[in-house]
Design a protein around this motif. Structure first.
Motif, PDB file in Angstrom:
ATOM      1  N   ASP A 129      51.942  89.254  66.162  1.00  0.00           N
ATOM      2  CA  ASP A 129      51.200  88.015  66.416  1.00  0.00           C
ATOM      3  C   ASP A 129      49.743  88.223  66.839  1.00  0.00           C
ATOM      4  OD1 ASP A 129      51.629  89.050  68.940  1.00  0.00           O
ATOM      5  OD2 ASP A 129      52.590  87.252  69.761  1.00  0.00           O
ATOM      6  N   ARG A 130      49.235  89.476  66.759  1.00  0.00           N
ATOM      7  CA  ARG A 130      47.838  89.693  67.132  1.00  0.00           C
ATOM      8  C   ARG A 130      47.345  91.003  66.530  1.00  0.00           C
ATOM      9  NH1 ARG A 130      51.397  91.051  70.881  1.00  0.00           N
ATOM     10  NH2 ARG A 130      51.013  92.775  72.326  1.00  0.00           N
ATOM     11  N   SER A 131      46.050  91.085  66.348  1.00  0.00           N
ATOM     12  CA  SER A 131      45.472  92.234  65.657  1.00  0.00           C
ATOM     13  C   SER A 131      45.669  93.537  66.429  1.00  0.00           C
ATOM     14  CB  SER A 131      43.986  91.992  65.392  1.00  0.00           C
ATOM     15  OG  SER A 131      43.277  91.760  66.588  1.00  0.00           O
ATOM     16  N   GLU A 148      44.857  85.576  57.921  1.00  0.00           N
ATOM     17  CA  GLU A 148      44.031  86.691  58.384  1.00  0.00           C
ATOM     18  C   GLU A 148      44.886  87.832  58.918  1.00  0.00           C
ATOM     19  OE1 GLU A 148      40.497  87.698  61.647  1.00  0.00           O
ATOM     20  OE2 GLU A 148      41.239  85.640  61.442  1.00  0.00           O
ATOM     21  N   LEU A 149      45.885  87.479  59.747  1.00  0.00           N
ATOM     22  CA  LEU A 149      46.740  88.517  60.334  1.00  0.00           C
ATOM     23  C   LEU A 149      47.582  89.197  59.251  1.00  0.00           C
ATOM     24  CD1 LEU A 149      47.286  89.720  63.115  1.00  0.00           C
ATOM     25  CD2 LEU A 149      49.145  88.078  63.408  1.00  0.00           C
ATOM     26  N   VAL A 166      51.325  83.391  66.394  1.00  0.00           N
ATOM     27  CA  VAL A 166      49.967  83.011  66.038  1.00  0.00           C
ATOM     28  C   VAL A 166      50.010  81.609  65.444  1.00  0.00           C
ATOM     29  CG1 VAL A 166      50.129  84.044  63.711  1.00  0.00           C
ATOM     30  CG2 VAL A 166      47.884  83.774  64.791  1.00  0.00           C
ATOM     31  N   ILE A 217      54.987  88.136  60.389  1.00  0.00           N
ATOM     32  CA  ILE A 217      54.032  87.421  61.233  1.00  0.00           C
ATOM     33  C   ILE A 217      54.801  86.331  61.969  1.00  0.00           C
ATOM     34  CG2 ILE A 217      51.903  86.082  61.312  1.00  0.00           C
ATOM     35  CD1 ILE A 217      51.545  88.956  60.212  1.00  0.00           C
TER      36      ILE A 217
END
Length: 239
Positions: free
Chosen positions: A105-107, A152-153, A145, A128
């Protein structure tokens, strides 16, 4: 006292009947839906019984419980899914046993997973996690997210060495516009999956639905359902 194997077999049969009925009602083939049994808080001995009963996918949400359990069951033909919120300091351990991480859920997490997957010489499937209750922070209360951040992710995962973009996951929100509207939530996830597959055609996995709402997830089109208590029972509180 009921034999644990008999108890798990009976519970598993009931869940299988529910999935089969939901598939029939939705006009879907039974083999379109994969059952993942969430074995959190239950011992390795239960995982072993489930494997004997034909279960091939199991899930955990806490590394401190999962790592020793996965090690104790390393001889079994299982696919291990990690479904909990994952801190970056636990990534090295999780990459040691998890075949799929459903809670990306995050870069920063993508970077950490990629680094450890490469170090371990493994390919880790990633979903994701979508927060359909994401507020101004862009994150949901149980991780994830916002829908607007999925593309994007997903691109970061798809471009990361050692990682494989498998699809999307969600947990039915307890707050916001989808609270109490599980099927609408899962249909929204399916719409996001359709959008994602236009760009990433191999990201076909849609993980949604748990013990209480697996029928709604199957009706919406989920490919995987995550069922814990309906198979393993409700674990008594300690103390």
């Amino acid at each position: 006292m009921t034999n644990r194997r008999d108890e798990l077999a009976a519970n598993l049969a009931r869940v299988e009947e529910r999935i089969a009925a939901a598939c029939a009602a939705a006009g879907r083939a039974r083999d379109e839906v994969t059952l993942i049994v969430v074995t959190k808080t239950y011992p390795a001995s239960d995982v072993r019984i489930l494997s004997e009963l034909g279960v091939r996918h199991v899930a955990e949400n806490r590394d401190q419980d999962a790592a020793p359990k996965a090690a104790a069951c390393a001889d079994l033909p299982l696919v291990w899914h990690f479904v909990g919120q994952l801190q970056t300091n636990k990534v090295r351990s999780v990459v040691g046993y998890a075949d799929v991480v459903q809670s990306v859920d995050r870069s920063r997490l993508v970077t950490a997973l990629s680094r450890e997957a490469v170090r371990a010489g493994r390919e880790i499937g990633c979903l994701i996690q979508v927060a359909l209750d994401a507020g101004a922070s862009g994150r949901g209360e149980r991780g994830g997210v916002a829908p607007g951040g999925v593309e994007e992710l997903a691109g970061l995962v798809a471009g990361a060495e050692g990682l494989r973009l498998d699809g999307l996951m969600t947990v039915a929100p307890l707050t916001g516009e989808y609270a109490g509207r599980e099927q609408a939530a899962f249909e929204r996830l399916m719409d996001l999956s359709t959008d994602l597959r236009r760009v990433r055609p191999t990201a076909t996995m849609v993980s949604a639905g748990m013990s209480a709402d697996l029928e709604q997830a199957v009706a919406a089109g989920a490919t995987h359902v995550r069922v814990g208590s309906a198979v393993l029972g409700v674990r008594p509180r300690l103390g």
